[in-house]
Scaffold this active site. Structure first.
Site, PDB file in Angstrom:
ATOM      1  N   GLN A   1       0.821  -1.212   0.000  1.00  0.00           N
ATOM      2  CA  GLN A   1       0.000   0.000   0.000  1.00  0.00           C
ATOM      3  C   GLN A   1       0.859   1.268   0.000  1.00  0.00           C
ATOM      4  OE1 GLN A   1      -2.913  -1.492   3.321  1.00  0.00           O
ATOM      5  NE2 GLN A   1      -3.977   0.059   2.136  1.00  0.00           N
ATOM      6  N   HIS A   2       0.191   2.363  -0.293  1.00  0.00           N
ATOM      7  CA  HIS A   2       0.676   3.736  -0.102  1.00  0.00           C
ATOM      8  C   HIS A   2       1.704   4.230  -1.114  1.00  0.00           C
ATOM      9  CE1 HIS A   2      -1.272   3.133   3.725  1.00  0.00           C
ATOM     10  NE2 HIS A   2      -0.306   2.374   4.207  1.00  0.00           N
TER      11      HIS A   2
ATOM     12  N   ASP B   1      -2.254  -4.954   0.243  1.00  0.00           N
ATOM     13  CA  ASP B   1      -1.750  -6.249   0.690  1.00  0.00           C
ATOM     14  C   ASP B   1      -2.479  -6.790   1.915  1.00  0.00           C
ATOM     15  OD1 ASP B   1      -0.655  -4.263   2.290  1.00  0.00           O
ATOM     16  OD2 ASP B   1       1.428  -4.872   1.994  1.00  0.00           O
TER      17      ASP B   1
END
Length: 488
Positions: free
Chosen positions: A73-74, A251
């Site tokens: 992520q991110h 994830d």
């Protein structure tokens, strides 16, 4: 009956894993993997190369009907108007935007951020990385026409790879940006503009079982690949049937889907990062920033606590002692609970929860009586688990129900971790067999998109190991005494 196959991809920080499973039973047919480069910034092309290598190792996609991608992520992926990558992606574990995060919180207020998007920005989130880019690389920021996330970019590369207007994402990954609200299901472009000074194009947010597109037999136009034949050959895709692509997931949402987690389940995942997350029917908005109010991959919510220091704490302990991870586990179990007063605060790479990006690890209570490899090994394991136990406490404080605790991730293979975790967490722990649960969750999603329906398929699950131990609340109390001493 002809066997129908689906593929699930986990494009994580460290590697790309591909599993190919039977769409009806979930039975694993074959798999493959490939490494990603080290570092906290990576050019997305490396993810594409690793995906192609992992798919090739898994025997190609020629007989696969649907595929979905879950990923870290991110990560900030910036594209220009032509779809070219503006700069290497800043990953979740890149903390250079810590000051930007603090500034954004100061400007708007923690409660306002929590109410708006369910989370309070920290250095991991995309919104803070965009502020850093605008402040430190303004010429590159000026070229940015679209912003997406790692799984968005890989899915887009498969479906088109040229027109940024076709970018898509899903609820779970969008909820980790800092400018999308899980409660309303809408982008908060006002927050994006506050952080970045502009409103670049954002991916369309798909529903949990909505198709992201198809990989057609002809006309494949992924950027950087010269013709359809070479692209499909590299992926081992069939020349006759289109490959359906799922919306993808972050994830942790992928892992929850792969585990078949339901409301009441809390997952403690000990990998590169440590995460404690729960499937919840209701969104959360916690203003201290401890709990991130993410969405999951089923239409529900995924309140989550993340620590930067997880399995690599054990790697560091093994390096300090000059032993293997197996020997580290044996040493830790040979020492008494509490390591005779030796306590590790495991902020070896700063920390995300609590938000202390500049903190360092510290060792307390060192005496002649506990100056042994066994005591040090025990202290490292207990310190890592205490950080995760704080995450479990934060979820229960919000009223998130906890009926089962599931322990997964690479460090869950450690006998010491399995034995000590229930004592530190204060609850029995279920340990599923080792598996690629993020990739498995993506495969579940692919099967869901293939068949439709209101809920994802429920494949048979393997037996879990139930671990019991007497709780040691005094160990947690001692950890808390040292946790805040001298920390930035």
């Amino acid at each position: 009956m002809t066997q129908r196959l689906v593929a699930g991809v986990d494009s994580s920080t460290q590697s790309c894993k591909v599993v190919i499973r039977d769409a009806d039973t979930g039975v694993l047919v074959r798999s493959g993997s490939a490494r990603h480069p080290d570092g906290t910034e990576v050019h997305p092309a490396a993810w594409w190369d690793a995906l192609c290598q992992a798919v090739a190792e898994a025997g190609g996609l020629g007989d696969v009907a649907a595929l979905s991608i879950a990923a870290q992520q991110h990560g900030m992926v910036c594209l220009d108007a032509e779809g070219s990558v503006v700069r290497p992606a800043l990953l979740w574990n890149d903390t250079r935007s810590a000051r930007a995060a603090a500034d954004l919180v100061a400007e708007l207020g923690a409660q306002q951020w929590a109410d708006a998007v369910g989370t309070v920005p920290v250095a991991s989130f995309t919104v803070t990385k965009l502020r850093w880019l605008a402040e430190h690389e303004p010429e590159k920021a000026a070229r940015v026409a679209a912003v997406c996330l790692p799984h968005d970019w890989l899915t887009w590369r498969l479906t088109d790879g040229r027109d940024i207007g076709t970018l898509t994402t899903d609820r779970s990954d969008a909820s980790g940006t800092g400018y999308w609200s899980p409660a309303s299901g809408e982008y908060r472009t006002d927050l994006l503009e506050r952080a970045f000074g502009g409103k670049p194009l954002l991916p369309r947010v798909l529903g949990p079982a909505e198709r992201a597109g198809v990989l057609e037999p002809t006309g494949f136009a992924a950027a950087g690949l010269l013709n359809a034949g070479s692209a499909r050959a590299r992926l081992g895709a069939a020349e006759t049937d289109p490959l359906i692509l799922g919306p993808g997931a972050g994830d942790n949402a992928g892992a929850a889907l792969g585990l078949g987690a339901r409301p009441g389940d809390v997952v403690v995942s000990i990998g590169t990062s440590g995460t404690v997350f729960a499937v919840s029917e209701a969104p959360t908005a916690e203003p201290t920033g401890t709990v991130a109010g993410f969405a999951d991959a089923t239409g529900r919510h995924l309140p989550l606590v993340c620590t930067l220091n997880a399995a690599r704490v054990l790697d560091a302990a093994a390096a300090v002692l000059g032993v293997s991870l197996g020997e580290l586990s044996r040493l830790a179990l040979s020492a008494p609970a509490g390591a005779d007063g030796l306590t590790l605060i495991p902020y070896l790479e700063g920390e995300r929860t609590p938000n202390r990006p500049d903190a360092a690890g510290s060792l307390h209570g060192l005496r002649l009586a506990n100056s042994s490899p066994a005591h040090l090994a025990r202290a490292y394991v207990e310190g890592m688990l205490c950080g995760l136990a704080d995450g479990l406490d934060a979820l229960t404080a919000l009223g998130v129900p906890v009926e089962r605790v599931l322990l997964i991730g690479g460090a869950a293979r450690s006998e010491a971790v399995r034995a000590i975790a229930p004592a530190v967490l204060g609850r029995p722990v279920l340990v599923p067999p080792p598996g690629e649960y993020v990739a498995d969750g993506a495969a579940v999603q692919a099967a869901w998109v293939l068949d439709g329906g209101d809920e994802p398929p429920r494949w048979a699950t393997a037996e879990t190991e139930l671990c019991h131990a007497e709780a040691v609340p005094w160990l947690r109390a001692r950890y808390h005494e040292y946790r805040d001493l001298g920390s930035p």
